[in-house]
Design a protein around this motif. Structure first.
Motif, PDB file in Angstrom:
ATOM      1  N   ILE A  41       0.864  -1.194   0.000  1.00  0.00           N
ATOM      2  CA  ILE A  41       0.000   0.000   0.000  1.00  0.00           C
ATOM      3  C   ILE A  41       0.887   1.226   0.000  1.00  0.00           C
ATOM      4  O   ILE A  41       1.855   1.314   0.752  1.00  0.00           O
ATOM      5  N   GLU A  42       0.567   2.175  -0.897  1.00  0.00           N
ATOM      6  CA  GLU A  42       1.301   3.427  -0.946  1.00  0.00           C
ATOM      7  C   GLU A  42       0.351   4.586  -0.615  1.00  0.00           C
ATOM      8  O   GLU A  42      -0.805   4.609  -1.045  1.00  0.00           O
ATOM      9  N   ILE A  43       0.848   5.557   0.213  1.00  0.00           N
ATOM     10  CA  ILE A  43       0.081   6.746   0.606  1.00  0.00           C
ATOM     11  C   ILE A  43       0.774   7.956  -0.001  1.00  0.00           C
ATOM     12  O   ILE A  43       1.971   8.175   0.206  1.00  0.00           O
ATOM     13  N   PRO A  58       0.217   9.945   8.450  1.00  0.00           N
ATOM     14  CA  PRO A  58      -0.176   8.630   7.898  1.00  0.00           C
ATOM     15  C   PRO A  58      -0.649   7.667   8.972  1.00  0.00           C
ATOM     16  O   PRO A  58      -1.360   6.701   8.671  1.00  0.00           O
ATOM     17  N   GLN A  59      -0.265   7.893  10.237  1.00  0.00           N
ATOM     18  CA  GLN A  59      -0.705   7.008  11.324  1.00  0.00           C
ATOM     19  C   GLN A  59      -2.213   7.035  11.504  1.00  0.00           C
ATOM     20  O   GLN A  59      -2.787   6.109  12.064  1.00  0.00           O
ATOM     21  N   LEU A  60      -2.844   8.101  11.049  1.00  0.00           N
ATOM     22  CA  LEU A  60      -4.305   8.159  11.109  1.00  0.00           C
ATOM     23  C   LEU A  60      -4.944   7.402   9.951  1.00  0.00           C
ATOM     24  O   LEU A  60      -6.129   7.091   9.991  1.00  0.00           O
ATOM     25  N   ARG A  84     -10.426  16.980   0.634  1.00  0.00           N
ATOM     26  CA  ARG A  84     -11.308  17.414  -0.440  1.00  0.00           C
ATOM     27  C   ARG A  84     -11.641  16.242  -1.350  1.00  0.00           C
ATOM     28  O   ARG A  84     -12.753  16.097  -1.845  1.00  0.00           O
ATOM     29  N   ASP A  85     -10.611  15.413  -1.615  1.00  0.00           N
ATOM     30  CA  ASP A  85     -10.791  14.321  -2.576  1.00  0.00           C
ATOM     31  C   ASP A  85      -9.797  13.209  -2.235  1.00  0.00           C
ATOM     32  O   ASP A  85      -8.700  13.472  -1.717  1.00  0.00           O
ATOM     33  N   ILE A  86     -10.239  11.979  -2.482  1.00  0.00           N
ATOM     34  CA  ILE A  86      -9.367  10.816  -2.304  1.00  0.00           C
ATOM     35  C   ILE A  86      -9.510   9.941  -3.543  1.00  0.00           C
ATOM     36  O   ILE A  86     -10.627   9.607  -3.944  1.00  0.00           O
ATOM     37  N   GLU A  87      -8.378   9.580  -4.137  1.00  0.00           N
ATOM     38  CA  GLU A  87      -8.401   8.666  -5.280  1.00  0.00           C
ATOM     39  C   GLU A  87      -7.515   7.471  -4.953  1.00  0.00           C
ATOM     40  O   GLU A  87      -6.506   7.594  -4.251  1.00  0.00           O
ATOM     41  N   THR A  88      -7.918   6.338  -5.525  1.00  0.00           N
ATOM     42  CA  THR A  88      -7.102   5.144  -5.335  1.00  0.00           C
ATOM     43  C   THR A  88      -6.833   4.505  -6.702  1.00  0.00           C
ATOM     44  O   THR A  88      -7.714   4.476  -7.579  1.00  0.00           O
ATOM     45  N   TYR A  89      -5.607   4.044  -6.859  1.00  0.00           N
ATOM     46  CA  TYR A  89      -5.183   3.415  -8.107  1.00  0.00           C
ATOM     47  C   TYR A  89      -4.650   2.019  -7.797  1.00  0.00           C
ATOM     48  O   TYR A  89      -4.104   1.765  -6.727  1.00  0.00           O
ATOM     49  N   THR A  90      -4.811   1.153  -8.802  1.00  0.00           N
ATOM     50  CA  THR A  90      -4.277  -0.214  -8.667  1.00  0.00           C
ATOM     51  C   THR A  90      -3.149  -0.413  -9.678  1.00  0.00           C
ATOM     52  O   THR A  90      -3.224   0.064 -10.822  1.00  0.00           O
ATOM     53  N   ARG A  91      -2.150  -1.080  -9.227  1.00  0.00           N
ATOM     54  CA  ARG A  91      -1.015  -1.400 -10.089  1.00  0.00           C
ATOM     55  C   ARG A  91      -0.765  -2.904  -9.965  1.00  0.00           C
ATOM     56  O   ARG A  91      -0.478  -3.402  -8.874  1.00  0.00           O
ATOM     57  N   GLY A 109       1.451  -9.654  -7.314  1.00  0.00           N
ATOM     58  CA  GLY A 109       0.200  -9.218  -6.698  1.00  0.00           C
ATOM     59  C   GLY A 109      -0.148  -7.805  -7.122  1.00  0.00           C
ATOM     60  O   GLY A 109       0.385  -7.273  -8.094  1.00  0.00           O
ATOM     61  N   ILE A 110      -1.036  -7.203  -6.335  1.00  0.00           N
ATOM     62  CA  ILE A 110      -1.563  -5.879  -6.675  1.00  0.00           C
ATOM     63  C   ILE A 110      -1.070  -4.853  -5.665  1.00  0.00           C
ATOM     64  O   ILE A 110      -0.978  -5.122  -4.467  1.00  0.00           O
ATOM     65  N   ASP A 111      -0.712  -3.674  -6.211  1.00  0.00           N
ATOM     66  CA  ASP A 111      -0.358  -2.552  -5.341  1.00  0.00           C
ATOM     67  C   ASP A 111      -1.541  -1.575  -5.303  1.00  0.00           C
ATOM     68  O   ASP A 111      -2.157  -1.299  -6.346  1.00  0.00           O
ATOM     69  N   LEU A 112      -1.852  -1.066  -4.085  1.00  0.00           N
ATOM     70  CA  LEU A 112      -2.895  -0.039  -3.940  1.00  0.00           C
ATOM     71  C   LEU A 112      -2.218   1.283  -3.642  1.00  0.00           C
ATOM     72  O   LEU A 112      -1.418   1.399  -2.704  1.00  0.00           O
ATOM     73  N   VAL A 113      -2.573   2.296  -4.453  1.00  0.00           N
ATOM     74  CA  VAL A 113      -2.006   3.622  -4.263  1.00  0.00           C
ATOM     75  C   VAL A 113      -3.150   4.586  -3.919  1.00  0.00           C
ATOM     76  O   VAL A 113      -4.099   4.729  -4.705  1.00  0.00           O
ATOM     77  N   PHE A 114      -3.048   5.235  -2.706  1.00  0.00           N
ATOM     78  CA  PHE A 114      -4.055   6.213  -2.279  1.00  0.00           C
ATOM     79  C   PHE A 114      -3.460   7.621  -2.396  1.00  0.00           C
ATOM     80  O   PHE A 114      -2.398   7.911  -1.841  1.00  0.00           O
ATOM     81  N   VAL A 115      -4.169   8.462  -3.156  1.00  0.00           N
ATOM     82  CA  VAL A 115      -3.717   9.833  -3.369  1.00  0.00           C
ATOM     83  C   VAL A 115      -4.732  10.775  -2.703  1.00  0.00           C
ATOM     84  O   VAL A 115      -5.919  10.775  -3.052  1.00  0.00           O
TER      85      VAL A 115
END
Length: 770
Positions: free
Chosen positions: A31-33, A41-43, A75-82, A87-93
């Motif tokens: 998982i990437e933040i 990020p602890q929250l 304001r906005d949260i987007e998530t991408y998959t790689r 396996g799969i990586d999850l990226v939260f922007v």
């Protein structure tokens, strides 16, 4: 590939080529933040409950995004998959809300920025760390603890929930000030949060209409309401409407009806109508329903009293077959509770059950008594006595370690401590230590007990003189009282030493003495006195005290001018006097400075021997009664006095005559003018007095300022019917309690003054009247 994303302004799912992989199973690699600047990020990580190797599904991501939005900082949260071979990586922007460094208001003309900041509860002078989030259901206790520890203030990201609460607080403030259609929005100007306010219009309550009330008068209903209509003669010119208070008023009206036995009363939601842009017309519709009658009174778990003992005071008010009266029912509850606490059940509880018979329209009242346990005093701690020694307080307490703990003992202890005059506040804090034992913390707040007077005087007769007077109560913290005064410079003298020692021989015995030498020029005459007066008093019982003493005095009235009062001319010459007294007193008043209950009785017999022998009897009785008829804060006071003095030899000493009229007898008169006076309108004193004082007092600021009204009657006379030709006065006043002493300021008007005598007076009294 793009996978689900939720936008703050428009929550929706964005799906890319993941639809082509929907039938496949993917396991999480990492998982990437990204995009976080202010929020730790602890929250974030605790809200992404996916570990390495976990199966990733569309529903997983949707739930995670929704939980992240609950934080309210983005304001906005987007998530991408790689997708990778492993396996799969999850990226939260994340796109964060800005850090608020400043708050501004636009459009607020009627309410200042300072008042609005106050209702927001935001610290504006200190910039602190990032802010806290609202509680939410998906976080664990560790994260909740971290969230609770985050500081409040500016210099942080404000959550949407916080901002919305601020909007509501601003609207509530305007509503309390009478603005009925205020609109509040907000926007960000860089790092400044701006609240844009449309204040709308201000209105007041013009009229309150009560509809449907047939058995309870409209005035009685409006009396229980905090919302008031306009009334010029009551000085309510623009009463404001607070909707939350109005809805509370509906419950107050409901309680009023239930107390009178209308258990089926129905009150509709109030109708609010605005006219002419500034006037509210409020309509309250009531369906009273039937009125219930009392069918019986019963007590459960009543082991220590008979029903007659509990209902003795209420037999005339609580009758079977008459309409239910909730106020009397509550008073019976209080009486029952008081009686059980008097037995030592300090945590007793009394529950009131009302059993309705809807068919016969009757109600049975059942008092369920839960006595609880009794406790014994184990340890007594005293605090706040920076001057008083502990034993000064302990010897006045009516309870000691090992005693049964009873509430009336606390009240009596408090009264005795107040009677010393050393303390402004006295409190007791009992707390259970273990089963059957209780510790009591006694907390006092000491008052200033010293008095000092410094001055100078000059006359042709005495010349220049300086004097100093010191008086100290609670001397060296012992509870004793010491006084000394002396004069330097001329033949003018006012020298005295006095001392009162309390609890002599470790018994409730007081020993005192006064040794004095006085020489005073009163312009029209000179008075000189030398004397010695020892006193002794002891406590016969809890409320009774007896005292005795004697005075040895030599004196002289000389250098009397032609225009001196006749009473002085009558006293011309030297005299010697030995007098003794015996007095009995009984007092159970709660506080000598601000008495609210109890009585004070005193009778004194005094005999003088020598060239001016006399005998004198004085009687005084005071009573303080709190209002228990209407249960208001009014205190009714009564004081009655009678005295008589007769000579045994040549003359009665001037100091032993009664001078009726003035601050401490019949208010409105000048000193002594409610009795005999000479042709120069100077009082000459009387051989007898009779005085009655009636007063009703009410607190304005508790323990500091009281207002009162009074009426006095009486006279000073030498013979005849004591109740004939009495003088009457009436007036109003204020009592101010200061650290030094209570101060009374009053205006008194004599209703039937003698001809040529002033009929009114503004008085200033340092001390207490009753």
């Amino acid at each position: 590939m793009s996978s689900p994303s939720i936008s703050q302004e428009n929550t929706q799912i964005k799906a890319g080529k993941i639809s082509e992989e929907v039938k496949k199973i993917y396991r999480l690699r990492k998982i990437e933040i990204k995009g976080l600047k202010y929020v730790s990020p602890q929250l974030i990580y605790p809200l992404i409950p996916l570990g390495k190797g976990a199966i990733v599904t569309r529903d997983n991501i949707v739930n995670i995004l929704r939980d992240l939005y609950k934080l309210g900082y983005f304001r906005d949260i987007e998530t991408y998959t790689r997708y990778t071979e492993n396996g799969i990586d999850l990226v939260f922007v994340f796109k964060e809300l800005p850090v608020v460094q400043k708050i501004e208001f636009e459009g607020n003309e009627e309410i200042s920025d300072e008042d609005l900041f106050q209702v927001l509860g935001i610290q504006t002078k200190e910039r602190l760390e990032s802010g806290g989030a609202l509680p939410f259901s998906t976080i664990g206790p560790e994260l909740a603890e971290k969230m609770a520890s985050i500081k409040k203030g500016l210099g942080r990201v404000f959550s949407l929930d916080e901002i919305n609460k601020m909007v509501k607080a601003i609207k509530d403030k305007y509503e309390k000030e009478g603005f009925y259609n205020v609109k509040v929005s907000y926007y960000f100007k860089g790092n400044t949060l701006v609240f844009k306010i449309n204040e709308g219009q201000r209105a007041y309550v013009k009229e309150i209409r009560i509809v449907g009330n047939k058995q309870i008068d409209e005035d009685e209903i409006e009396d229980v309401m905090e919302t008031k209509e306009r009334s010029i003669w009551k000085l309510r010119f623009h009463p404001r409407l607070k909707k939350d208070v109005l809805f509370e008023d509906i419950e107050r009206i409901r309680d009023l009806y239930i107390k009178k036995g209308f258990f089926e009363v129905q009150i509709d939601k109030p109708e609010i109508e605005l006219k002419d842009g500034e006037e509210y017309y409020i309509t309250i519709k009531i369906k009273e329903g039937p009125r219930y009658k009392l069918s019986g009174v019963d007590f459960k778990n009543n082991k220590y009293y008979t029903e007659d003992e509990l209902l003795k005071r209420f037999k005339d008010d609580l009758k079977i077959g008459e309409y239910y009266n909730g106020e009397i029912v509550e008073r019976v509850k209080k009486e029952t509770l008081d009686k059980y606490t008097e037995l030592g059940f300090i945590f007793a509880m009394v529950y009131v059950d009302k059993i309705l018979d809807k068919q016969n329209k009757t109600v049975k009242v059942v008092y369920d008594i839960q006595p609880g346990e009794i406790f014994y005093v184990d340890k007594i701690d005293i605090s706040g006595n920076y001057e008083s020694r502990d034993y000064v307080i302990r010897r006045e307490l009516r309870f000691a370690p090992g005693d049964l703990f009873k509430r009336q003992d606390l009240f009596r202890s408090q009264s005795r401590l107040y009677a010393l005059g050393f303390y402004d506040m006295i409190g007791f804090d009992p707390h259970v230590k273990e089963e059957g034992k209780i510790d009591v913390d006694v907390k006092v707040q000491e008052r200033f007990t010293g008095q000092i007077s410094i001055g100078a005087g000059y006359s042709q007769l005495t010349g220049l003189s300086f004097f100093l007077s010191l008086r100290k109560g609670n001397f060296l913290g012992t509870g004793d009282t010491a006084g000394i005064s002396f004069t330097v410079g001329s033949s003018y003298r006012n020298n005295e030493i006095s001392y009162l020692h309390r609890w002599a021989f470790y018994k409730p015995v007081n020993l005192g003495f006064s040794l004095y030498d006085r020489y005073v020029d009163y312009t029209t005459f000179v008075s000189e006195k030398q004397g010695f007066s020892p006193t002794l008093s002891w406590e016969l019982s809890e409320y009774w005290r007896v005292g005795t003493g004697f005075t040895i005095e030599k004196g002289k009235y000389k250098d009397i001018t032609e225009d001196a009062p006749q009473r002085i001319k009558d006293q011309a010459g030297s005299y010697s006097l030995i007098s003794t007294f015996l007095n009995f007193t009984r007092s159970d008043i709660d506080n000598p400075i601000l008495p609210t209950r109890g009585s004070n009785f005193s009778i004194t017999f005094k005999v003088g021997y020598g060239t001016r022998g006399f005998y004198k009897t004085s009687f005084s009785y005071s009573k303080f009664i709190p209002d228990k008829l209407f249960y208001t804060d009014w205190v009714l006071s009564f004081k009655g006095r009678y005295g008589i003095v007769e000579k045994m030899t040549d003359k009665i000493p001037l100091d032993e005559y009664f001078f009726v009229g003035g601050d401490f007898s019949i208010r409105g008169f000048d000193y002594g003018m409610a009795g005999p006076y000479d042709t120069n309108k100077d009082p000459i004193g009387s051989k007898q007095q009779i005085v009655f004082n009636f007063q009703a007092s009410h607190p304005i600021a508790e323990r500091f300022l009281w207002g009162y009204i009074f009426t006095d009657m009486g006279k000073g006379y030498n013979s005849g019917n004591p109740f004939k030709d009495m003088y009457y006065s009436a007036g109003i006043g204020l009592k101010i309690v200061t650290p030094m002493a209570p101060i009374d300021i009053y205006y008194g008007k004599v209703l039937n003054p003698p001809e040529g005598v002033s009929g009114s007076r503004i008085g200033f009294v340092l001390g207490t009247f009753f």
